[in-house]
Motif scaffolding. Sequence first.
Motif, PDB file in Angstrom:
ATOM      1  N   GLU A  43       2.641 -11.567   0.540  1.00  0.00           N
ATOM      2  CA  GLU A  43       2.379 -10.727   1.700  1.00  0.00           C
ATOM      3  C   GLU A  43       3.676 -10.494   2.470  1.00  0.00           C
ATOM      4  O   GLU A  43       4.479 -11.421   2.662  1.00  0.00           O
ATOM      5  CB  GLU A  43       1.341 -11.375   2.617  1.00  0.00           C
ATOM      6  N   VAL A  45       5.104  -8.969   6.146  1.00  0.00           N
ATOM      7  CA  VAL A  45       4.647  -8.678   7.502  1.00  0.00           C
ATOM      8  C   VAL A  45       5.835  -8.267   8.362  1.00  0.00           C
ATOM      9  O   VAL A  45       6.894  -8.904   8.319  1.00  0.00           O
ATOM     10  CB  VAL A  45       3.943  -9.899   8.149  1.00  0.00           C
ATOM     11  N   ARG A  54       0.828  -5.644   7.728  1.00  0.00           N
ATOM     12  CA  ARG A  54       0.779  -6.637   6.651  1.00  0.00           C
ATOM     13  C   ARG A  54       0.544  -5.877   5.347  1.00  0.00           C
ATOM     14  O   ARG A  54      -0.416  -5.103   5.232  1.00  0.00           O
ATOM     15  CB  ARG A  54      -0.364  -7.626   6.887  1.00  0.00           C
ATOM     16  N   ARG A  56       0.148  -6.356   1.141  1.00  0.00           N
ATOM     17  CA  ARG A  56      -0.183  -7.384   0.143  1.00  0.00           C
ATOM     18  C   ARG A  56       0.117  -6.886  -1.272  1.00  0.00           C
ATOM     19  O   ARG A  56      -0.330  -5.806  -1.669  1.00  0.00           O
ATOM     20  CB  ARG A  56      -1.660  -7.762   0.271  1.00  0.00           C
ATOM     21  N   LEU A 120       0.662 -12.037  12.956  1.00  0.00           N
ATOM     22  CA  LEU A 120       0.083 -12.579  11.733  1.00  0.00           C
ATOM     23  C   LEU A 120      -1.447 -12.543  11.744  1.00  0.00           C
ATOM     24  O   LEU A 120      -2.093 -13.102  10.867  1.00  0.00           O
ATOM     25  CB  LEU A 120       0.563 -14.021  11.529  1.00  0.00           C
ATOM     26  N   ARG A 122      -5.251 -11.350  11.224  1.00  0.00           N
ATOM     27  CA  ARG A 122      -5.872 -10.696  10.079  1.00  0.00           C
ATOM     28  C   ARG A 122      -7.014  -9.792  10.521  1.00  0.00           C
ATOM     29  O   ARG A 122      -7.621  -9.990  11.568  1.00  0.00           O
ATOM     30  CB  ARG A 122      -6.374 -11.736   9.072  1.00  0.00           C
ATOM     31  N   PHE A 123      -7.290  -8.792   9.691  1.00  0.00           N
ATOM     32  CA  PHE A 123      -8.308  -7.788  10.003  1.00  0.00           C
ATOM     33  C   PHE A 123      -9.696  -8.426  10.006  1.00  0.00           C
ATOM     34  O   PHE A 123     -10.058  -9.165   9.093  1.00  0.00           O
ATOM     35  CB  PHE A 123      -8.235  -6.657   8.975  1.00  0.00           C
ATOM     36  N   GLU A 124     -10.447  -8.106  11.043  1.00  0.00           N
ATOM     37  CA  GLU A 124     -11.825  -8.587  11.167  1.00  0.00           C
ATOM     38  C   GLU A 124     -12.764  -7.422  10.847  1.00  0.00           C
ATOM     39  O   GLU A 124     -12.809  -6.426  11.561  1.00  0.00           O
ATOM     40  CB  GLU A 124     -12.083  -9.095  12.588  1.00  0.00           C
ATOM     41  N   LYS A 227      -7.435  -0.969   7.886  1.00  0.00           N
ATOM     42  CA  LYS A 227      -7.292  -1.733   6.653  1.00  0.00           C
ATOM     43  C   LYS A 227      -7.505  -0.844   5.440  1.00  0.00           C
ATOM     44  O   LYS A 227      -8.495  -0.106   5.361  1.00  0.00           O
ATOM     45  CB  LYS A 227      -8.309  -2.883   6.634  1.00  0.00           C
ATOM     46  N   GLU A 232      -2.797  -3.819   6.073  1.00  0.00           N
ATOM     47  CA  GLU A 232      -3.479  -3.914   7.361  1.00  0.00           C
ATOM     48  C   GLU A 232      -2.469  -3.569   8.446  1.00  0.00           C
ATOM     49  O   GLU A 232      -1.334  -4.042   8.399  1.00  0.00           O
ATOM     50  CB  GLU A 232      -4.012  -5.337   7.599  1.00  0.00           C
TER      51      GLU A 232
END
Length: 367
Positions: A43, A45, A54, A56, A120, A122-124, A227, A232
């Motif tokens: 990853e 960032v 971010r 991947r 850092l 993360r997508f919810e 996303k 993201e």
Amino acid sequence: MKVLCDRERLREGLALVQSIVPTKSTRPAIENIYLAATDDALELVGTDLEVSMRYRLDDVKVAETGTALVPGRVTADFVRDLASDTVELSTDGEHLTIVGGADTCTLSTTDPDEFPTAALVRFESTGALSIQGGNFAKLVSRTSFAAAKEQGRYAMHGILTLVEDQVLRMVATDGRRLAVASTPIDDTGAPRRAIVPTKAMQAMCRVIDDTLEQISLQFSDNQVGLKTRAAEIFARVIDGEFPRYAAVIPAETSKTVEADADLMAKKLKLVSNVTTADARAVKLTVAEKTMSIRGRSSTSGKAESQLDIDYKGEEAEIAFNPDFLLDGLRNCETDLVRLEFNDRTSPGKFTLGENYIYIVMPITADA
């Protein structure tokens, strides 16, 4: 950390993340790219504290997991110019080594703990709405050009993004023109509203590499997240009051012009050549079948051109900044552009496509 990557995929990811990394900052750590090698992915960032990305890479071979904070620009440039098919990244203490075939680069790294933890996140997915990537990017393209660029009202430096009644709508304005575009979506959640920085919206569009992919969009109190399969992005929303744009859109008009969009753009560009920065104006005179476009300046002279139109209404004239009209016509999605207005002091309403209007305020001009 030790990981083997496809060079082209790594180059693409580094270029995308580096595009939001500042070249100079009062926090030197964010001039770097954060690398995190997990069991099955690498990853990347980056952040400028307003926008975080971010990216991947799944198609990698991870020999050792770990993290590193590496110089963004140098890393991206070196990987870009490598000729090898694969690239190995490895860390040893305070150094990152990049190996591509017979070519090697060793760079000093920074303590990863200095990187902002907020970047850092993360997508919810809970409560996120789904939209086709191409439709999202089209809305941004339709509106972003009208957002404010000069210093002024901070809220105008973003795109108002609204979700309501199963419609996603974007609005941008600089106080002299206004672009509004919308698309239907399958969403039955509560209405949502945010002013998203224009540069963040454009960064979101850059990570959409498949226009048919369903992407996710998430709203929270202070940020908006997007996303895709590989990326993201999170953007801090602008805290301010967006102008009441609906009040500017004419509810009724007495004059309607339909013209060939490409031809009108060519005529406008032709006539605007004689105008100057301090007198940037063209006057449109419309009659039953003809539009006359005139421009002049005290230093250059004057110019006039005509084109055939369909027109409903009495003979009238109205003046605009030609740059604003050309911006709109460049984004026109139909062969014919429609202009509606009431008189020389009322806004001009341009229909540039389905669910897509562009409002331009008139100006006073002698031509």
